[in-house]
Design a protein around this motif. Sequence first.
Motif, PDB file in Angstrom:
ATOM      1  N   TYR A  20      13.915  28.218  21.212  1.00 56.61           N
ATOM      2  CA  TYR A  20      12.826  28.335  20.246  1.00 56.61           C
ATOM      3  C   TYR A  20      12.955  26.989  19.520  1.00 56.61           C
ATOM      4  O   TYR A  20      13.885  26.598  19.090  1.00 56.61           O
ATOM      5  N   HIS A  21      11.832  26.099  19.593  1.00 59.44           N
ATOM      6  CA  HIS A  21      12.020  24.788  19.162  1.00 59.44           C
ATOM      7  C   HIS A  21      10.636  24.139  18.713  1.00 59.44           C
ATOM      8  O   HIS A  21       9.637  25.006  18.694  1.00 59.44           O
ATOM      9  N   PHE A  22      10.853  22.952  17.958  1.00 65.43           N
ATOM     10  CA  PHE A  22       9.473  22.599  17.534  1.00 65.43           C
ATOM     11  C   PHE A  22       9.725  21.090  18.257  1.00 65.43           C
ATOM     12  O   PHE A  22      10.871  20.349  17.899  1.00 65.43           O
ATOM     13  N   TRP A  23       8.685  20.548  19.152  1.00 67.84           N
ATOM     14  CA  TRP A  23       8.913  19.482  19.798  1.00 67.84           C
ATOM     15  C   TRP A  23       9.479  18.252  19.255  1.00 67.84           C
ATOM     16  O   TRP A  23      10.254  17.381  19.744  1.00 67.84           O
ATOM     17  N   ILE A  24       8.897  17.799  17.916  1.00 64.00           N
ATOM     18  CA  ILE A  24       9.399  16.440  17.286  1.00 64.00           C
ATOM     19  C   ILE A  24      10.508  16.642  16.667  1.00 64.00           C
ATOM     20  O   ILE A  24      11.336  15.720  16.335  1.00 64.00           O
ATOM     21  N   SER A  25      11.137  17.699  16.460  1.00 60.18           N
ATOM     22  CA  SER A  25      12.652  18.106  15.880  1.00 60.18           C
ATOM     23  C   SER A  25      13.729  17.374  16.338  1.00 60.18           C
ATOM     24  O   SER A  25      13.937  17.847  17.628  1.00 60.18           O
ATOM     25  N   PRO A  26      14.389  16.505  15.784  1.00 56.29           N
ATOM     26  CA  PRO A  26      15.628  16.040  16.497  1.00 56.29           C
ATOM     27  C   PRO A  26      16.781  16.906  16.681  1.00 56.29           C
ATOM     28  O   PRO A  26      17.397  16.875  17.751  1.00 56.29           O
ATOM     29  N   VAL A  76      16.703   7.538   8.081  1.00 59.47           N
ATOM     30  CA  VAL A  76      15.510   7.027   8.918  1.00 59.47           C
ATOM     31  C   VAL A  76      14.523   8.265   9.285  1.00 59.47           C
ATOM     32  O   VAL A  76      13.441   8.154   8.917  1.00 59.47           O
ATOM     33  N   THR A  77      15.010   9.294   9.925  1.00 59.57           N
ATOM     34  CA  THR A  77      14.096  10.111  10.691  1.00 59.57           C
ATOM     35  C   THR A  77      13.236  10.974   9.641  1.00 59.57           C
ATOM     36  O   THR A  77      11.983  10.974   9.691  1.00 59.57           O
ATOM     37  N   ASP A  78      13.895  11.234   8.770  1.00 61.67           N
ATOM     38  CA  ASP A  78      13.136  12.185   7.704  1.00 61.67           C
ATOM     39  C   ASP A  78      12.189  11.162   6.970  1.00 61.67           C
ATOM     40  O   ASP A  78      11.196  11.797   6.533  1.00 61.67           O
ATOM     41  N   ASN A  79      12.586  10.138   6.723  1.00 64.53           N
ATOM     42  CA  ASN A  79      11.497   9.148   6.132  1.00 64.53           C
ATOM     43  C   ASN A  79      10.436   8.957   6.829  1.00 64.53           C
ATOM     44  O   ASN A  79       9.328   8.542   6.347  1.00 64.53           O
ATOM     45  N   VAL A 138       9.494  10.552  10.265  1.00 63.47           N
ATOM     46  CA  VAL A 138       8.772  11.853  10.949  1.00 63.47           C
ATOM     47  C   VAL A 138       8.236  12.867  10.177  1.00 63.47           C
ATOM     48  O   VAL A 138       7.051  13.492  10.266  1.00 63.47           O
ATOM     49  N   GLU A 139       9.086  12.879   9.076  1.00 63.21           N
ATOM     50  CA  GLU A 139       8.458  13.922   7.880  1.00 63.21           C
ATOM     51  C   GLU A 139       7.233  13.446   7.286  1.00 63.21           C
ATOM     52  O   GLU A 139       6.518  14.075   7.211  1.00 63.21           O
ATOM     53  N   GLU A 140       7.488  11.941   6.813  1.00 58.62           N
ATOM     54  CA  GLU A 140       6.103  11.598   6.179  1.00 58.62           C
ATOM     55  C   GLU A 140       4.990  11.427   6.916  1.00 58.62           C
ATOM     56  O   GLU A 140       3.697  11.422   6.786  1.00 58.62           O
ATOM     57  N   LYS A 141       5.227  11.036   8.316  1.00 53.82           N
ATOM     58  CA  LYS A 141       4.039  10.559   9.176  1.00 53.82           C
ATOM     59  C   LYS A 141       3.504  11.813   9.850  1.00 53.82           C
ATOM     60  O   LYS A 141       2.179  11.648  10.303  1.00 53.82           O
ATOM     61  N   ILE A 142       4.438  12.566  10.198  1.00 56.09           N
ATOM     62  CA  ILE A 142       3.787  13.641  11.294  1.00 56.09           C
ATOM     63  C   ILE A 142       3.855  14.950  10.657  1.00 56.09           C
ATOM     64  O   ILE A 142       2.863  15.788  10.563  1.00 56.09           O
ATOM     65  N   ALA A 145      20.290   9.715  20.576  1.00 59.32           N
ATOM     66  CA  ALA A 145      18.975   9.506  21.439  1.00 59.32           C
ATOM     67  C   ALA A 145      18.094  10.649  20.778  1.00 59.32           C
ATOM     68  O   ALA A 145      17.030  10.537  20.889  1.00 59.32           O
ATOM     69  N   ALA A 146      18.633  11.912  20.359  1.00 59.47           N
ATOM     70  CA  ALA A 146      17.697  12.904  19.905  1.00 59.47           C
ATOM     71  C   ALA A 146      17.065  12.300  18.782  1.00 59.47           C
ATOM     72  O   ALA A 146      15.711  12.185  18.658  1.00 59.47           O
ATOM     73  N   GLN A 147      17.564  11.528  17.777  1.00 56.88           N
ATOM     74  CA  GLN A 147      17.073  11.044  16.485  1.00 56.88           C
ATOM     75  C   GLN A 147      15.945   9.877  16.958  1.00 56.88           C
ATOM     76  O   GLN A 147      14.865   9.837  16.654  1.00 56.88           O
ATOM     77  N   LEU A 148      16.743   9.100  17.731  1.00 53.07           N
ATOM     78  CA  LEU A 148      15.880   7.790  18.167  1.00 53.07           C
ATOM     79  C   LEU A 148      14.309   8.366  18.703  1.00 53.07           C
ATOM     80  O   LEU A 148      13.287   7.584  18.685  1.00 53.07           O
ATOM     81  N   SER A 149      14.707   9.302  19.903  1.00 50.63           N
ATOM     82  CA  SER A 149      13.494   9.457  20.623  1.00 50.63           C
ATOM     83  C   SER A 149      12.332  10.156  19.524  1.00 50.63           C
ATOM     84  O   SER A 149      11.153   9.973  19.872  1.00 50.63           O
ATOM     85  N   SER A 150      12.542  10.856  18.750  1.00 51.23           N
ATOM     86  CA  SER A 150      11.805  11.263  17.651  1.00 51.23           C
ATOM     87  C   SER A 150      10.795  10.251  16.912  1.00 51.23           C
ATOM     88  O   SER A 150       9.683  10.094  16.565  1.00 51.23           O
TER      89      SER A 150
END
Lengths: 222, 222
Positions: A5-11, A106-109, A111-115, A167-172
């Motif tokens: 069970y996942h959400f696609w953009i979640s690192p 990085v990611t939270d700033n 992906v969270e804000e933009k998506i 890679a998981a973080q960077l791919s998001s």
Amino acid sequence: MRTLYHFWISPACRKVRLALGEKGLKFDLEIEKPWERRHELLARNPAGDVPVLVDENDIVLADSQAICEYLEETYEDVPLLPKDRIDRAETRRLVGWFDRKFFFEVTDNLVEEKIMKRLTKSGTPNTAAIRAGHHNIHYHLEYITYLVERRSWLAGDNFSYADIAAAAQLSSVDYLGDVPWEQHPTAKIWYARAKSRPSFRSILADNLPGMPAPSHYADLDF
Amino acid sequence: MRTLYHFWISPACRKVRLALGEKGLKFDLEIEKPWERRHELLARNPAGDVPVLVDENDIVLADSQAICEYLEETYEDVPLLPKDRIDRAETRRLVGWFDRKFFFEVTDNLVEEKIMKRLTKSGTPNTAAIRAGHHNIHYHLEYITYLVERRSWLAGDNFSYADIAAAAQLSSVDYLGDVPWEQHPTAKIWYARAKSRPSFRSILADNLPGMPAPSHYADLDF
């Protein structure tokens, strides 16, 4: 059948997808939107977040690192942690770096804000946060450069959970086109090597209708 | 000699102090103020934070969970993870819960705002964050209650890293007198049992000049 069970953009979810892929384990993907707080999700994981892995024999697992350690102890054929305990500590230190430090800086700033704010309709993007994310990512790409100038992969000779977490973080973030690859050519080479692995395929195929990935996202030769 | 570089109120550092104590490992404590970004700290841990453990033979370790996993693999006499891999996953899920979920929903809102901002002179406390911390802690104490109504300790029959991670967070918040123990008597009994363990002694002796702990903080019979 094994189900993630996942959400696609979640690192954190991408990390588990990569781990399952590396270990050659087949799994079904079920999309879960944690903000809907479905009863079934809360029953499987009281924290109310994803990833949640239901392994064979209905074993229910939550928390990306708990899942990765479980996979390592259960499916030993393809190791993603080194054998030596000091090397293992180094690998886990780097997993913590990307899971938390990279994520919050990085990611939270980005992906969270933009998506996520758009998907969950929870307000307008915070431009100061986005600026911070764009600023901070350079430092992390420099650290990746420092590591791969000294080692084949981030934690040593072999591809490991450290590479997967990074890679998981960077791919998001790359889905947003927000990784300044051209300014960090050594980190880019490392990412191109990671991205070429078969475990990455399903992640590169991710595509949100109305929010397409930039053309280089799925390009192995970007 | 084994040395732990730490900052006294940090729950991640308290987690490692408790782990070392439970395993009966002697160690020196060196106070490190991460915000001073000392060259020596950055050389040992590029992330610039604590805890950093220098174990025998000058092995340098960073990241509280990487340290705890290393201690588990190196000093096996007193196990802090169960033997069964599904039980281990459950223990690690709860470690993740307290290290991250509790930390961001509670500790960070209270300790960061009330103590760290004062020590680092980085602004005035955010009252909305403090209110959120006071609100959120009830849910976590209810979850602890739910767990210990079903199990001897948080993750099962034995005291484990799950109890250590939870007690480390709660002890930091308790130093502020911000844990509403009286409204959560079952969680209070669990904490009293944890607090009575010899590994807890040095944490209960912590005292910042000018910012004394409330009288019940070190009282085993609070």
